[in-house]
Motif scaffolding. Structure first.
Motif, PDB file in Angstrom:
ATOM      1  N   ALA A 146       0.822  -1.207   0.000  1.00  0.00           N
ATOM      2  CA  ALA A 146       0.000   0.000   0.000  1.00  0.00           C
ATOM      3  C   ALA A 146       0.860   1.263   0.000  1.00  0.00           C
ATOM      4  O   ALA A 146       0.525   2.253  -0.670  1.00  0.00           O
ATOM      5  N   LEU A 147       1.962   1.250   0.712  1.00  0.00           N
ATOM      6  CA  LEU A 147       2.865   2.409   0.712  1.00  0.00           C
ATOM      7  C   LEU A 147       3.488   2.592  -0.668  1.00  0.00           C
ATOM      8  O   LEU A 147       3.647   3.726  -1.143  1.00  0.00           O
ATOM      9  N   LEU A 148       3.832   1.492  -1.320  1.00  0.00           N
ATOM     10  CA  LEU A 148       4.360   1.571  -2.681  1.00  0.00           C
ATOM     11  C   LEU A 148       3.312   2.147  -3.629  1.00  0.00           C
ATOM     12  O   LEU A 148       3.611   3.025  -4.450  1.00  0.00           O
ATOM     13  N   ALA A 149       2.075   1.673  -3.510  1.00  0.00           N
ATOM     14  CA  ALA A 149       0.996   2.164  -4.377  1.00  0.00           C
ATOM     15  C   ALA A 149       0.719   3.645  -4.126  1.00  0.00           C
ATOM     16  O   ALA A 149       0.471   4.407  -5.072  1.00  0.00           O
ATOM     17  N   THR A 150       0.767   4.060  -2.875  1.00  0.00           N
ATOM     18  CA  THR A 150       0.544   5.473  -2.537  1.00  0.00           C
ATOM     19  C   THR A 150       1.563   6.356  -3.227  1.00  0.00           C
ATOM     20  O   THR A 150       1.240   7.424  -3.771  1.00  0.00           O
ATOM     21  N   ASP A 151       2.819   5.913  -3.214  1.00  0.00           N
ATOM     22  CA  ASP A 151       3.875   6.674  -3.877  1.00  0.00           C
ATOM     23  C   ASP A 151       3.676   6.689  -5.391  1.00  0.00           C
ATOM     24  O   ASP A 151       3.754   7.733  -6.031  1.00  0.00           O
ATOM     25  N   ARG A 152       3.392   5.533  -5.977  1.00  0.00           N
ATOM     26  CA  ARG A 152       3.235   5.445  -7.425  1.00  0.00           C
ATOM     27  C   ARG A 152       2.061   6.273  -7.934  1.00  0.00           C
ATOM     28  O   ARG A 152       2.124   6.868  -9.011  1.00  0.00           O
ATOM     29  N   LEU A 153       0.982   6.300  -7.143  1.00  0.00           N
ATOM     30  CA  LEU A 153      -0.224   7.031  -7.555  1.00  0.00           C
ATOM     31  C   LEU A 153      -0.165   8.502  -7.193  1.00  0.00           C
ATOM     32  O   LEU A 153      -1.036   9.280  -7.593  1.00  0.00           O
TER      33      LEU A 153
END
Length: 224
Positions: A146-153
């Motif tokens: 989720a932290l990775l997705a938050t950064d990517r988005l």
């Protein structure tokens, strides 16, 4: 958004809200652990959620529960972590890859230590149950993703925090259900495992960023 080692494992906008969540989660883990230290029977909350006379989960849900349980075992967990690390590296997110390994390892290690300290058991004196390591693992992995997705988005504080907490809730609820349904843990064990991951992973992400920032600063040439 370009990839690179300077991208943080913990987005700056999420440091304050997830820091607060981590503190609250640590308090919940401590309170539940204190209440059930040395116990070998389900507590009032456990009996309210699951009847002591309830049968173990059967078809068609038992295969689902067994699959989730396998993913929390050493072979399944190593496979999942390897896949997530590979995704992080393909996306050029080395800090996220480090967080995936370190966050999961520290969260599960904390669970192992807490089991010894609390001493709650299920199905015999040798089966330490609080907190649930399977639930901790699955939640920790969900948090890293989720932290990775938050950064990517490129999500802001509100959207990013909501995404992280929703993913953590779904991951913890799925594995917690499987462990309780299979009779491996009490519901409060699953809650403790979920909160353990919420307490450890944000702190680990912050430490990863601190260490990486120092290494990068040390590697930069001095200005002339």
């Amino acid at each position: 958004m370009t990839g690179g080692p300077t991208l943080p494992a913990l987005p700056p906008s999420l440091r304050a809200p997830l820091g607060l969540v981590a503190v609250l989660a640590a308090l919940v883990v401590s309170v539940i652990g204190t209440l059930y230290a040395g116990h070998s029977q389900p507590g009032r909350v456990d009996r309210w959620i699951v009847s002591p006379t309830a049968d173990p989960v059967g078809p068609p849900w038992r295969p689902v529960a067994l699959t989730l349980d396998f993913l929390g075992e050493p072979a399944g967990s190593v496979l999942l972590v390897g896949v997530v690390v590979a995704v992080c590296l393909l996306l050029r997110r080395p800090r996220a890859a480090v967080l995936t390994v370190a966050g999961v390892a520290l969260a599960v290690g904390t669970t192992t230590l807490l089991k010894q300290l609390v001493g709650r058991t299920i199905h015999g004196p040798d089966n330490l149950s609080y907190p649930s390591g399977h639930t901790t693992f699955f939640t920790a992995l969900g948090l890293a993703l989720a932290l990775l997705a938050t950064d990517r988005l490129g999500l802001g504080r509100t959207a990013g925090t909501s995404l992280v907490l929703c993913v953590a809730l779904l991951a913890g609820a799925a594995m917690g259900w499987a462990e309780v349904a299979l009779g491996a843990h009490y519901p409060t064990d699953a809650l403790g495992g979920w909160c353990t991951a919420l307490a450890v992973v944000p702190a680990t992400a912050w430490l990863v960023d601190r260490a990486a920032d120092r290494l990068e600063s040390a590697g930069r040439p001095e200005p002339r």
